[in-house]
Design an enzyme around this catalytic site. Structure first.
Site, PDB file in Angstrom:
ATOM      1  N   ASP A 156       7.702  -3.950   4.907  1.00 51.27           N
ATOM      2  CA  ASP A 156       6.783  -3.039   4.583  1.00 51.27           C
ATOM      3  C   ASP A 156       6.947  -1.781   4.067  1.00 51.27           C
ATOM      4  O   ASP A 156       8.066  -1.223   4.346  1.00 51.27           O
ATOM      5  CB  ASP A 156       6.054  -2.792   6.046  1.00 51.27           C
ATOM      6  CG  ASP A 156       4.803  -1.798   5.999  1.00 51.27           C
ATOM      7  OD1 ASP A 156       3.801  -2.565   5.347  1.00 51.27           O
ATOM      8  OD2 ASP A 156       4.654  -0.875   6.433  1.00 51.27           O
ATOM      9  N   GLU A 167       7.459  -5.123  -0.316  1.00 55.48           N
ATOM     10  CA  GLU A 167       6.260  -4.614  -0.734  1.00 55.48           C
ATOM     11  C   GLU A 167       6.755  -3.283  -1.141  1.00 55.48           C
ATOM     12  O   GLU A 167       7.308  -2.474  -0.469  1.00 55.48           O
ATOM     13  CB  GLU A 167       5.293  -4.517   0.653  1.00 55.48           C
ATOM     14  CG  GLU A 167       4.032  -3.828   0.115  1.00 55.48           C
ATOM     15  CD  GLU A 167       3.423  -2.755   0.944  1.00 55.48           C
ATOM     16  OE1 GLU A 167       2.302  -2.490   0.854  1.00 55.48           O
ATOM     17  OE2 GLU A 167       4.000  -2.072   1.743  1.00 55.48           O
TER      18      GLU A 167
HETATM   19  C1  GLC Z   1       1.604  -1.254   4.082  1.00 60.01           C
HETATM   20  C2  GLC Z   1       0.760  -2.034   4.434  1.00 60.01           C
HETATM   21  C3  GLC Z   1      -0.413  -1.384   5.000  1.00 60.01           C
HETATM   22  C4  GLC Z   1       0.130  -0.292   5.915  1.00 60.01           C
HETATM   23  C5  GLC Z   1       1.081   0.646   5.280  1.00 60.01           C
HETATM   24  C6  GLC Z   1       1.727   1.412   6.499  1.00 60.01           C
HETATM   25  O1  GLC Z   1       1.215  -0.782   2.840  1.00 60.01           O
HETATM   26  O2  GLC Z   1       0.577  -3.325   3.783  1.00 60.01           O
HETATM   27  O3  GLC Z   1      -1.270  -2.281   5.431  1.00 60.01           O
HETATM   28  O4  GLC Z   1      -1.080   0.409   6.294  1.00 60.01           O
HETATM   29  O5  GLC Z   1       2.040  -0.285   4.715  1.00 60.01           O
HETATM   30  O6  GLC Z   1       2.744   0.803   7.132  1.00 60.01           O
END
Ligand code: GLC
Ligand code: CA
Length: 551
Positions: free
Chosen positions: A203, A265
């Protein structure tokens, strides 16, 4: 010499399970591990290679589980550690690998470390970013950064100091210059690897290291942070120091057999920047989000595909295609309105797309075609739960039902991401359309009244349903595309993107007139029923070079 057989993760189709909305095994209106275990046969029948499960750890749910209170346990509403292990074992037995979601940029404010920090335990604040405020009596935040969800990225605590949170106040950012933080996360990875987990989605993988000194952004407009629109040079994102962390993580993963893998991500400013995360001693894969931001225009699709493939190739990584996830407007709805010429930058303005009413019939047609393009490309692909049912974004949730912290933190101006997180419809029976295996409490987000027709049960018996299209595509992908080699574009007109890989072809028409198809190929799969001879607008086909006359 025979070519090296690619590892599973280089060509995998990974299904994203948003656990809270997938299947509810105990009737409390919240998805859980028991529900997932019940539905493993569905996932195996779909033909996916792996699942990625959104965070399932104990959490006060300030941000739907992305605020983790304990990284080595399971949220009680979702089940127990024993059930989690049973799920991993059962998934493996069904031929499905399991990826978890690790949240290293921040913890929950209820995590033991943050509680210790607030309690003033010696050294505990060094694990986070605590700073004195600016201005008289320190009443101004330490810098000008804004939270991704809106409002300042700083919250003041009782003794007057401030802590940093790039997301919700309940998600304090960890200080990755602190050795204890680094050691702790390597240990957490090993904890789950020891339990047979095959890898992690990371994340906010581009956020953990901040520019030293936490300086103000160069101009005030930059202080407003958006995940989707990531700008180069922002002091909170994509700092070079983050790569050292991943070298450490890779060496943890390398201790295990079979292979353990990472998917980042990272919303960074270009595929070149993204490739830096994929160097051989760092992460295995990273979402390439341009496909998810691409408007329905053949020339943009071609450019996005070329750029993603070229950048991934520089580091020997597979490209990674994604059409949607739990943070963005569902594909059907994104394609249900007029399309810009450029990559979509305004995703967080959901539901207010120039005030246009969505044409979901059109959006579905395009989403089905896009899926065929995605699944014909080289590399790995992610399918977000409900995409295989062509679910649309629910844009008219009652305000009182909204749960995403974005809604309140934006001062009730951005409706946030709840509309893509509605519990799945499994059958045609209300309440809950089979989401809950026993009827009980209302679903945690309300389902729309018309979703019986989009349920798994309804689509099962319709040969032309999107569900059956995905099943056929995932099956055929193995023979037509999985090991097929490079993309070669065919010159067939501005509104068509058509490519060949290993003798098979994929064509998609984003224009408004029919396009003739080659007569020497036969149609292996089409995104709409009744395609023959010509490719209608908003349709894709897979063509196979066999001698049989095309019918
Ligand atoms: C990422 C997740 C999202 C979350 C954010 C903070 O972007 O996919 O859902 O709100 O991180 O953890
Ligand atoms: Ca439940």
């Amino acid at each position: 010499m025979a070519a090296e057989v690619p590892s599973w993760w280089q060509t995998a189709v990974v299904y994203q399970v948003y656990i809270r909305s997938f299947a509810d095994g105990n009737g409390d209106g919240i998805g859980d591990i028991a529900g997932m275990r019940d539905r493993l046969p569905y996932l195996a029948g779909l033909g996916i290679d792996a699942i990625w499960i959104n965070p399932w750890y104990p959490s006060p749910m300030a941000d739907a589980g992305y605020d983790v209170a304990d990284y080595r346990d399971i949220e009680p509403a979702y089940g127990t550690l024993d059930e989690a292990q049973a799920l991993v074992a059962e998934a493996h037995a069904a031929g499905i690998r399991v990826l978890l979601d690790i949240v290293p940029n921040h913890t929950s404010d209820q995590h033991a470390w943050f509680r210790a920090a607030l309690a003033g335990e010696p050294g505990a604040r060094q694990r986070y970013h605590f700073r004195p405020g600016r201005g008289e009596d320190g009443v101004q935040p330490p810098n000008n950064w804004q939270s991704v969800f809106g409002g300042p990225a700083w919250t003041r605590v009782a003794d007057g100091s401030w802590y940093l949170h790039l997301f919700a106040p309940g998600q304090p950012d960890l200080n990755w210059d602190n050795g204890e933080v680094r050691a702790e996360f390597e240990d957490i990875l090993a904890f789950w690897f020891d339990r047979g987990v095959d890898g992690f989605r990371i994340d906010v993988a581009h956020g953990m290291v901040k520019e030293p000194g936490l300086p103000d952004t160069r101009d005030a407009a930059e202080a407003v942070q958006s995940l989707v629109q990531s700008r180069a040079g922002h002091p909170a994102w994509d700092q070079d120091g983050v790569h050292e962390i991943y070298r450490g993580w890779r060496s943890v993963a390398n201790r295990y057999r079979p292979e353990r893998i990472f998917i980042a991500e990272a919303w960074v400013s270009s595929n070149e920047r993204l490739a830096r995360y994929l160097r051989p001693d760092e992460l295995h894969t990273a979402f390439q989000f341009d496909f998810l931001r691409a408007p329905w225009r053949a020339q943009v699709l071609r450019a996005v595909v070329d750029d993603a493939i070229a950048a991934a190739a520089t580091v020997g990584a597979p490209p990674t295609w994604v059409l949607s996830n739990h943070d963005v407007t569902r594909t059907v709805t994104r394609f249900a309105r007029s399309q810009p010429e450029h990559l979509i930058e305004t995703d967080w303005e959901r539901g207010r797309w120039a005030g246009e009413d969505p044409d979901h019939v059109l959006g579905r047609r395009r989403a089905r075609a896009a899926a065929l393009v995605q699944l014909a490309l080289p590399g790995t692909a992610y399918v977000y739960q409900g995409e295989e049912l062509a679910l649309e974004e629910i844009e008219d949730l009652p305000d009182a039902a909204r749960q995403d912290p974005t809604w309140a933190q934006s001062g009730f101006t951005d409706v946030g991401r709840d509309g893509c997180r509605i519990p799945l419809p499994w059958n045609e029976t209300e309440p809950s359309y089979g989401f809950a295996t026993e009827s009980g409490a209302a679903t945690w987000l309300p389902q729309p009244a018309h979703w019986a027709q989009h349920s798994v049960q309804a689509q099962d018996r319709d040969p032309d349903s999107t569900l059956n299209l995905y099943r056929a595509a995932l099956r055929l992908r193995r023979s037509l595309w999985r090991d097929a080699g490079d993309v070669k574009w065919l010159a067939v007109g501005a509104d068509v993107a058509a490519f060949e890989r290993g003798g098979s072809q994929c064509w998609v028409n984003t224009g408004d007139s029919d396009v003739p198809l080659p007569e020497v190929m036969s149609i292996a799969l089409a995104s709409a029923p009744g395609v023959r001879g010509v490719l209608p607008p908003d349709t894709a086909v897979w063509l196979r070079a066999d001698e049989a006359p095309s019918m």
